[in-house]
Scaffold this motif. Structure first.
Motif, short mmCIF file in Angstrom:
data_model
loop_
_atom_site.label_atom_id
_atom_site.label_comp_id
_atom_site.label_asym_id
_atom_site.label_seq_id
_atom_site.Cartn_x
_atom_site.Cartn_y
_atom_site.Cartn_z
N PHE A 1 1.11 -1.16 -0.17
CA PHE A 1 -0.13 -0.02 0.14
C PHE A 1 1.14 1.54 0.05
CE2 PHE A 1 -2.58 -3.20 2.63
CZ PHE A 1 -3.38 -2.98 1.63
N LEU A 2 0.57 2.32 -0.63
CA LEU A 2 0.95 3.75 -0.30
C LEU A 2 -0.59 4.45 -0.14
CD1 LEU A 2 3.64 5.35 -2.23
CD2 LEU A 2 1.03 6.46 -2.61
N HIS A 3 -0.27 5.54 0.68
CA HIS A 3 -0.94 6.33 1.03
C HIS A 3 -0.93 7.68 0.55
CE1 HIS A 3 -4.98 7.75 3.01
NE2 HIS A 3 -3.91 8.58 3.99
N PHE A 4 -0.80 8.95 -0.36
CA PHE A 4 -0.81 10.35 -0.53
C PHE A 4 -1.70 11.23 0.74
CE2 PHE A 4 -0.66 8.20 -5.01
CZ PHE A 4 0.85 8.92 -4.76
N MET A 5 -0.72 11.92 1.12
CA MET A 5 -1.38 12.35 2.74
C MET A 5 -1.37 13.81 1.51
SD MET A 5 1.20 11.82 5.13
CE MET A 5 2.56 11.71 4.22
N GLY A 6 -2.11 14.51 2.23
CA GLY A 6 -2.85 16.30 1.90
C GLY A 6 -2.43 17.16 3.10
N PRO A 7 -2.59 18.34 2.79
CA PRO A 7 -2.07 19.06 3.59
C PRO A 7 -3.39 18.56 4.96
CG PRO A 7 -2.02 20.03 2.16
CD PRO A 7 -2.49 19.11 1.61
N VAL A 8 -2.70 18.65 6.17
CA VAL A 8 -4.27 18.74 7.38
C VAL A 8 -4.21 20.29 7.53
CG1 VAL A 8 -4.73 17.85 9.75
CG2 VAL A 8 -2.78 16.67 8.17
N ASP A 9 -5.79 20.02 8.38
CA ASP A 9 -6.74 21.26 8.55
C ASP A 9 -6.90 21.31 9.48
OD1 ASP A 9 -5.75 23.03 5.85
OD2 ASP A 9 -7.52 21.94 5.06
N GLN A 10 -6.86 22.04 10.55
CA GLN A 10 -7.33 22.07 12.06
C GLN A 10 -9.13 22.59 11.89
OE1 GLN A 10 -5.30 22.94 15.34
NE2 GLN A 10 -6.54 21.92 16.81
N ILE A 11 -10.40 22.04 11.94
CA ILE A 11 -11.67 22.45 12.17
C ILE A 11 -11.78 22.88 13.46
CG2 ILE A 11 -13.83 21.80 11.16
CD1 ILE A 11 -11.61 21.39 9.02
N ALA A 12 -11.16 21.93 14.23
CA ALA A 12 -11.77 22.64 15.59
C ALA A 12 -10.91 21.95 16.44
CB ALA A 12 -13.35 21.31 15.74
N ASP A 13 -10.73 22.79 17.78
CA ASP A 13 -9.25 21.48 18.96
C ASP A 13 -9.02 20.16 19.31
OD1 ASP A 13 -9.67 24.25 20.01
OD2 ASP A 13 -10.51 23.76 21.90
N ASP A 14 -10.21 19.72 18.81
CA ASP A 14 -10.00 17.83 18.72
C ASP A 14 -10.27 17.26 17.28
OD1 ASP A 14 -12.67 18.05 18.96
OD2 ASP A 14 -12.65 17.04 20.37
N PHE A 15 -10.26 18.45 15.84
CA PHE A 15 -11.08 17.71 14.33
C PHE A 15 -10.00 18.11 13.58
CE2 PHE A 15 -13.49 17.05 11.07
CZ PHE A 15 -14.11 16.08 11.40
N TYR A 16 -9.10 17.27 12.59
CA TYR A 16 -8.83 18.02 11.71
C TYR A 16 -9.15 16.95 10.67
CZ TYR A 16 -5.11 18.37 15.47
OH TYR A 16 -4.69 19.20 16.43
N ARG A 17 -8.86 17.33 9.34
CA ARG A 17 -9.00 17.57 7.53
C ARG A 17 -7.94 17.10 6.65
NH1 ARG A 17 -14.00 19.88 7.21
NH2 ARG A 17 -15.08 18.31 8.28
N SER A 18 -8.17 16.00 5.95
CA SER A 18 -7.11 16.42 5.16
C SER A 18 -7.66 14.52 4.02
CB SER A 18 -5.77 15.27 5.76
OG SER A 18 -5.02 15.52 4.57
N ARG A 19 -7.02 15.88 2.91
CA ARG A 19 -7.16 14.94 1.97
C ARG A 19 -6.36 13.83 1.61
NH1 ARG A 19 -11.50 16.65 -1.45
NH2 ARG A 19 -10.35 15.66 -3.40
N SER A 20 -6.94 12.75 0.74
CA SER A 20 -5.39 11.97 0.70
C SER A 20 -6.01 10.63 -0.01
CB SER A 20 -5.82 10.96 2.23
OG SER A 20 -5.94 11.47 3.83
N ALA A 21 -5.26 9.82 -0.17
CA ALA A 21 -5.68 8.70 -1.83
C ALA A 21 -5.02 7.96 -1.11
CB ALA A 21 -5.40 9.25 -3.24
N THR A 22 -5.01 6.88 -1.04
CA THR A 22 -4.93 5.01 -0.80
C THR A 22 -4.53 4.46 -2.30
OG1 THR A 22 -5.11 5.07 1.33
CG2 THR A 22 -4.98 3.10 0.45
#
Length: 346
Positions: free
Chosen positions: A225-246
């Motif tokens: 497997f390989l996982h492409f990681m996009g930038p990580v955005d912080q949406i809330a104190d305990d919640f993050y979001r990132s575009r990704s592709a496996t």
């Protein structure tokens, strides 16, 4: 008298990844555990995987999950995962799809609200929490496998790509984790074919350089497997979001971000000190679907920091069907599958 080979199926998807659930037509398999039954399929009946993932019945981008009786009395049912790369011992998207199909088919009775039960995967017992609203399975949360970072920010020269920085995580299989931005990708659907070519080259290069060994399982095969990681955005104190592709070797970009890919991301974020217990990461696919991973806790195992995690997603039923396996069809190879298929006389 005619002898007809048939398979009963429920086709599902979670995050866009189609999982074909087989719940009838296969004889009981030998083995005292679901893991041993998986190994029997792999070594003596691989025709089932090939039959359902190749023409004329399927395509390699799909997955197959065979429902089997649980061997562990604590589990409601067991399941065996089959993909183009072979037999992964665990998969988040396949687990979400399997749990959804078992509930929607009535093989596990639904309970309004939240209900918990266990399934037996080749990796062992998996805790499932289903959220049912008005009789519909709205979400499945499943335990991700304990995940850890094996290699952090190594570098390799890849022909046609250049110098690539990567980390290696284990989350049910070994993953190469690479920064999509460093490779010039924005992780859009238009890039899908280029992502597959790039990932293929990187995985081939890493496979040539080294293998990886799990600290308890030992050799689990070449890097799949390989996982492409996009930038990580912080949406809330305990919640993050990132575009990704496996990517699954060889040649497949998954429709979803995958559960094991999300678990691998959590392991890397913990390794780099970016998250704390209770934090969640939503990985967003090329098709804008998502899974949410929760970092539950960490523990030491030898030289590794192992991350306990949960994955949440929604499965959808696409079709309920019965396919006929016609061994006289020149496109169908029955040699390594006919001995496990139930024969119906008519």
């Amino acid at each position: 008298m005619s002898h007809e080979l048939t398979l009963q199926l429920i086709d599902t998807h979670a995050g866009g990844d189609v999982s074909r659930i087989v719940f009838g037509g296969v004889d009981p398999l030998p083995g005292a555990t679901v893991r041993q039954q998986m190994e029997y399929l792999e070594n003596d009946a691989d025709g089932l995987r090939k039959l359902l993932l190749n023409e004329p019945y399927g395509i390699p981008e799909m997955s197959v999950d065979l429902i089997v009786p649980a061997c562990d009395p604590r589990a409601k049912m067991g399941y065996i995962i089959m993909e183009v790369m072979g037999y992964p011992i665990y998969s988040g998207s396949n687990t979400i799809c399997t749990a959804t199909a078992l509930l929607e088919a009535g093989l596990i009775p639904k309970q309004e609200g939240k209900q918990r039960f266990m399934l037996e995967s080749p990796a062992g017992l998996v805790q499932i929490e289903a959220r049912v609203e008005n009789g519909v399975v709205e979400a499945i949360t499943c335990g991700g496998l304990p995940s850890y970072i094996d290699t952090h920010r190594a570098s390799i020269h890849v022909p046609s790509v250049g110098d690539v920085t990567y980390s290696i995580a284990y989350s049910g299989g070994f993953y190469a984790l690479v920064d999509a931005t460093e490779l010039g990708f924005a992780l859009t659907r238009a890039e899908e074919s280029q992502l597959a070519k790039c990932a293929h080259a990187i995985v081939e290069a890493i496979q040539t350089r080294t293998g990886f060994s799990h600290y308890t399982l030992g050799d689990v095969g070449p890097l799949p497997f390989l996982h492409f990681m996009g930038p990580v955005d912080q949406i809330a104190d305990d919640f993050y979001r990132s575009r990704s592709a496996t990517y699954v070797h060889p040649g497949v970009i998954c429709r979803s971000t995958t559960g094991t890919g999300t678990s691998a991301r959590l392991a890397l974020m913990h390794h780099e000190g970016l998250i704390k217990p209770g934090d969640r990461l939503e990985t967003v696919s090329l098709r804008n679907t998502g899974f949410i991973g929760e970092f539950v806790s960490s523990r030491e195992a030898g030289r590794y920091q192992v991350v306990e995690n949960n994955i949440t997603g929604k499965g959808f039923v696409l079709a309920r069907s019965e396919i006929v396996v016609n061994c006289s069809d020149m496109l169908v190879d029955c040699d390594s599958v006919h001995h496990i298929l139930s024969t119906r006389h008519g």
